[in-house]
Write a protein that holds these residues in place. Structure first.
Motif, mmCIF file in Angstrom:
data_model
loop_
_atom_site.group_PDB
_atom_site.id
_atom_site.type_symbol
_atom_site.label_atom_id
_atom_site.label_comp_id
_atom_site.label_asym_id
_atom_site.label_seq_id
_atom_site.Cartn_x
_atom_site.Cartn_y
_atom_site.Cartn_z
ATOM 1 N N GLU A 1 13.652 116.925 55.014
ATOM 2 C CA GLU A 1 13.380 118.059 55.898
ATOM 3 C C GLU A 1 14.446 119.135 55.747
ATOM 4 O O GLU A 1 14.149 120.333 55.708
ATOM 5 N N ARG A 2 15.734 118.729 55.616
ATOM 6 C CA ARG A 2 16.819 119.697 55.425
ATOM 7 C C ARG A 2 16.723 120.375 54.065
ATOM 8 O O ARG A 2 16.994 121.578 53.933
ATOM 9 N N ILE A 3 16.331 119.595 53.038
ATOM 10 C CA ILE A 3 16.208 120.193 51.701
ATOM 11 C C ILE A 3 15.134 121.276 51.704
ATOM 12 O O ILE A 3 15.311 122.358 51.103
ATOM 13 N N ASP A 4 14.011 121.013 52.351
ATOM 14 C CA ASP A 4 12.968 122.047 52.451
ATOM 15 C C ASP A 4 13.493 123.281 53.172
ATOM 16 O O ASP A 4 13.199 124.423 52.780
ATOM 17 N N GLU B 1 20.968 121.687 59.268
ATOM 18 C CA GLU B 1 20.955 120.740 60.383
ATOM 19 C C GLU B 1 21.018 121.468 61.718
ATOM 20 O O GLU B 1 20.339 121.104 62.680
ATOM 21 N N MET B 2 21.832 122.503 61.787
ATOM 22 C CA MET B 2 21.942 123.270 63.031
ATOM 23 C C MET B 2 20.636 123.988 63.347
ATOM 24 O O MET B 2 20.190 124.044 64.498
ATOM 25 N N TRP C 1 22.935 117.930 64.364
ATOM 26 C CA TRP C 1 24.223 118.195 63.724
ATOM 27 C C TRP C 1 24.675 116.961 62.981
ATOM 28 O O TRP C 1 24.658 115.860 63.507
ATOM 29 N N THR C 2 25.080 117.148 61.727
ATOM 30 C CA THR C 2 25.539 116.043 60.896
ATOM 31 C C THR C 2 26.709 116.521 60.060
ATOM 32 O O THR C 2 26.691 117.635 59.527
#
Length: 514
Positions: free
Chosen positions: A465-468, A493-494, A499-500
């Motif tokens: 999901e973050r890569i997209d 992430e934000m 948050w990671t």
């Protein structure tokens, strides 16, 4: 239907003679055999209850299997009933009846088990709490033990919990796989009291129920059902309750029962069958060609609203920026491939451990020995009860010593068999406890493996999901490619509401949230 176990409590004030006549009646049954006890023992049970002032005198169980079982198997059913209701099996009077059932494929053997409500030694009263649930539990456990198909009962969920509580995990699992997906069982067509009442009026209620079942199964309309029942001397009428249809005897108007209960169908299904013919309803006008063209135009106009406009073309990037973009794209591809592989990880299949298999084999052998010992004890007890007693004239002809020796040998053999049965029961109980512990341990290990794979799947979905989101961000602002993957992951992430830290992306499974 398969095995059915019903329990009745005979009131002390109602007397016991009618029940004894039923047990000894040879008109309705092809054969009758008192396997244990006599009619005098039933009279004694009733007398004990009257002496103690108890409200109930005799507990009467009816065991009616659908598939044929033999007498040793019936002994196992009796042992289970005795264990559940906590009475000595030697107190029971067992009567075997052979009678043709209303369904053709059902066995013609059934048994009556009678035990005094009051123990003459301890003055304790038989347990009666949740007796219907216990009856279903004994029936389902017997079906599993004898390899018969299960019967769906009204208390299946409770029975499964009861089987697990008693250590019968295999029977509970088999019952859960078979019956929980079935629709709930309908209410019984008639009670034992209604059966006997109609029998005194000259009506064979089980046979009439089978006629109604066949008629409802074959009927496709209300007229067909009414005609089929009329040929059998039955009539369908509206009941006093709204939406309820009843069946009465045409000759004298005696109520047979509710149509949906006799047919073992839902009330809604029967009401649909009894509705007027749908051919009399008005037919809707088919749509014209003009209406079709208008609806087609509406569909096309609505489809235009879902067209997503394309993003405007981005200006060409300089050569120095292309190297950063290629590096970011390569790193994202590597992460995407790893996350996709993690997402394809399959969940482990639960398999019994070697310890579980070994204990199950030991438990199977112990149960077999316990069954053989119970059968031997039963046979010895029957031989002892039928052995000729020493009477005064036996001394005159020299038979006294021989008969006394025979009785003493049987009594010693009975004591040995009883001790062996108790030893094997302790052994079986210990193995059942060990099996429960091993199965619990194996299930906990399997659950932990499933949780690990589930966490890996969730982490992989988040990374994809973050890569997209990163690719969308770079397509909108190519200059972000110079910030690096860790920074882009944090920004994505934000924007996704989570948050990671950048270190978490090295191993998705071991990632932990702060």
């Amino acid at each position: 239907m398969q095995m059915i176990i019903k329990g009745l409590r005979i009131r002390s004030k109602s007397g016991i003679n009618r029940l004894i006549r039923h047990l000894r009646n040879g008109d309705d049954n092809e054969s009758i055999a008192f396997l244990r006890g006599t009619a005098s023992d039933i009279q004694d049970m009733h007398s004990d209850a009257l002496a103690k002032g108890a409200a109930y005198s005799v507990r009467h169980w009816i065991v009616a299997p659908h598939t044929t079982i033999d007498r040793p198997q019936m002994r196992q059913v009796l042992d289970m009933i005795a264990k559940e209701f906590e009475f000595d099996v030697d107190r029971a009077v067992v009567v075997e009846h052979r009678k043709r059932r209303s369904t053709q494929d059902a066995t013609d053997l059934h048994w009556h088990v009678l035990v005094g409500e009051v123990d003459p030694v301890t003055s304790c009263v038989l347990k009666s709490s949740f007796d219907r649930v216990v009856h279903e539990l004994v029936a389902r456990a017997s079906e599993y033990a004898f390899g018969h198909p299960f019967l769906a009962g009204k208390h299946t969920h409770t029975v499964i919990k009861g089987l697990r509580k008693r250590g019968m995990t295999c029977a509970a699992d088999a019952l859960e796989r078979t019956l929980l997906l079935m629709p709930p069982i309908q209410a019984e067509a008639f009670t034992h009291a209604q059966h006997q009442e109609k029998k005194r009026l000259g009506l064979d209620l089980p046979a009439l129920r089978q006629i109604v079942r066949d008629a409802v199964s074959d009927a496709t309309s209300r007229a067909g059902l009414v005609e089929a029942l009329s040929a059998a001397g039955l009539e369908v009428k509206p009941g006093d309750k709204p939406g309820t249809w009843i069946v009465v005897n045409t000759a004298d108007g005696i109520l047979v029962g509710a149509l949906h209960r006799l047919a073992s169908r839902r009330k809604s299904e029967v009401n649909m069958l009894m509705e007027p013919d749908v051919s009399t309803l008005p037919v809707q006008k088919p749509p014209t060609s003009k209406d079709h063209s208008i609806s087609q135009e509406l569909k096309e106009s609505r489809a235009l609203n879902f067209i997503v406009p394309l993003h405007p073309a981005q200006p060409e990037r300089p050569a120095s920026a292309r190297s950063s973009f290629a590096q970011i794209a390569e790193e994202l591809t590597v992460m995407e491939n790893k996350a996709s592989n993690d997402l394809l990880t399959s969940f482990p299949v639960f398999k019994p451990t070697p310890a579980v298999k070994r204990i199950k084999e030991e438990l199977r052998d112990a149960n077999g020995k316990l069954k053989a010992t119970r059968d031997r004890r039963w046979d010895i007890h029957e031989q002892l009860s039928k052995a000729p007693r020493v009477q005064w004239w036996c001394y005159a002809i020299g038979l006294a010593a021989r008969r006394r020796r025979r009785i003493q040998d049987l009594e010693r053999a009975l004591v040995v068999a009883e001790k062996e049965k108790q030893r094997l029961q302790i052994s079986v109980s210990g193995r059942e406890s060990a099996l429960n512990r091993e199965e619990t341990r194996a299930k906990e290990l399997h659950a932990e493996q499933v949780r690990v794979v589930s966490r890996r799947h969730n982490s992989a979905r988040e990374i994809l999901e973050r890569i997209d989101r990163i690719r969308t961000m770079i397509s909108e602002d190519p200059a972000l490619a110079d910030k690096g993957v860790a920074h882009l992951m944090s920004v994505a992430e934000m924007k996704l509401g989570r948050w990671t830290s950048p270190e978490q992306f090295t191993d998705p499974v071991s990632a932990k949230r702060p």
